[in-house]
Design an enzyme around this catalytic site. Sequence first.
Site, short mmCIF file in Angstrom:
data_model
loop_
_atom_site.label_atom_id
_atom_site.label_comp_id
_atom_site.label_asym_id
_atom_site.label_seq_id
_atom_site.Cartn_x
_atom_site.Cartn_y
_atom_site.Cartn_z
N HIS A 1 6.51 13.03 39.18
CA HIS A 1 6.79 11.88 40.04
C HIS A 1 7.33 12.33 41.40
CE1 HIS A 1 6.34 7.63 39.52
NE2 HIS A 1 7.46 7.37 40.16
N ARG B 1 0.36 8.04 40.94
CA ARG B 1 1.05 8.63 39.79
C ARG B 1 0.16 9.72 39.22
NH1 ARG B 1 1.42 3.11 39.69
NH2 ARG B 1 3.53 2.23 39.81
N ARG C 1 4.78 11.71 44.12
CA ARG C 1 4.71 10.33 44.61
C ARG C 1 5.85 10.06 45.58
NH1 ARG C 1 2.44 5.23 43.08
NH2 ARG C 1 3.92 3.54 42.78
N LYS D 1 -0.32 0.43 36.61
CA LYS D 1 0.91 -0.03 35.97
C LYS D 1 1.20 -1.49 36.31
CE LYS D 1 5.78 1.28 35.39
NZ LYS D 1 6.84 2.24 35.81
N TYR E 1 12.52 3.53 50.03
CA TYR E 1 12.03 4.55 50.96
C TYR E 1 12.30 4.18 52.42
CZ TYR E 1 9.38 6.07 46.86
OH TYR E 1 9.02 6.50 45.60
N HIS F 1 3.21 -1.30 44.44
CA HIS F 1 4.42 -1.94 43.93
C HIS F 1 4.24 -3.44 43.85
CE1 HIS F 1 7.25 1.61 45.15
NE2 HIS F 1 6.67 1.79 43.97
#
Length: 352
Positions: free
Chosen positions: A287, A216, A290, A239, A322, A313
């Site tokens: 973003h 990020r 990314r 995050k 993706y 993630h």
Amino acid sequence: MSIKKLDDGQWLVDCRPEGRNGPRVRQKVQSKNEAVHIERRLMGDGANGTFEKKAKRDDRRLTALIDLWFKSHGCTLKRGEERQRALVSMAERMGDPRAADFSTTHFTQYRADRLAGKYGRESAGSGRKKGEQAKPVSANTLNHELAYLRAVFNELERLGEWKGDNPLSKVRALKFDETEMAYLSVEQIPPLLADLDARSVAAGLVARICLATGARWSEAEGLAARQVRDCRIHYTRTKSSKNRAVPITETLQKQIKAVLPFGDCYKRFGEAVAAVGLDLPAGQLTHVLRHTFASHYMMNGGDILTLQRVLGHASLAMTMKYAHFSPGHLADVVNLNPLAGSRGHFVDIPKD
């Protein structure tokens, strides 16, 4: 203990189920039979020790509950202060009702007003004049606001600071179309980086880190020298709250070491995007870098599990968006559809 008829024709039940020192219950009903029934039930409950005193009305304001939530829990969250400001803003827009009066109606009306653009973003520098109609807020944003406020009551209940049901427990999240996920083509990347380099060497390097590691923008922009070593970038305080290390080339490592710290260069990216004419969906400025890393990683034959670890993630479901970039994803559709292998199904288009 008594049952008596009032001047307006109603009947008053007045009793103390737990004795003269216990709580007093007074209730008006329409008939004597109903009054007798209520009096017998209350006194029976008192004799059995099962009488429950009516809960005291909670006259705290919604902002007071939010303040209590922040002091007891919210202050431990990474973005707790930001969450608190958002919650207080929501409460004030709803009129800051008392806890005892707060209901689903307050939130659903607030949500409808937000969808209609009644409330704007009152942040400094928004550029919106007083009284000017604000842009409607997205359904996704409102779903996050619902989750934030619902979590306040859930947490206060766990802490014993809230009695009764969560007033937002039955409010459904709004449905919305999946947002477009933009990514840059191989041809679009060099002009963007060249424009960034001309504006700020730091901004160009931050963009390269995002493209090389899927970071990020905030993660790359806030790197410290100790996080870049042994041809790896070590991302911390992420995050998902989990650390991760992503390999980079020795050349990129030397360039990063020579420029750190980067400082704030977010604005430069927006200027570069506008300068090279990139058309990006709303809310997907930095973003897109990314997304570009993840999309090209899968198109070049990468595997989804590794991508999950690189992106950090928390669940594989987040990374699966993706999966369709993989060369083999749904590839058999071309060969196994009913038109495959037969040119008779296609129309010859005449040339001009």
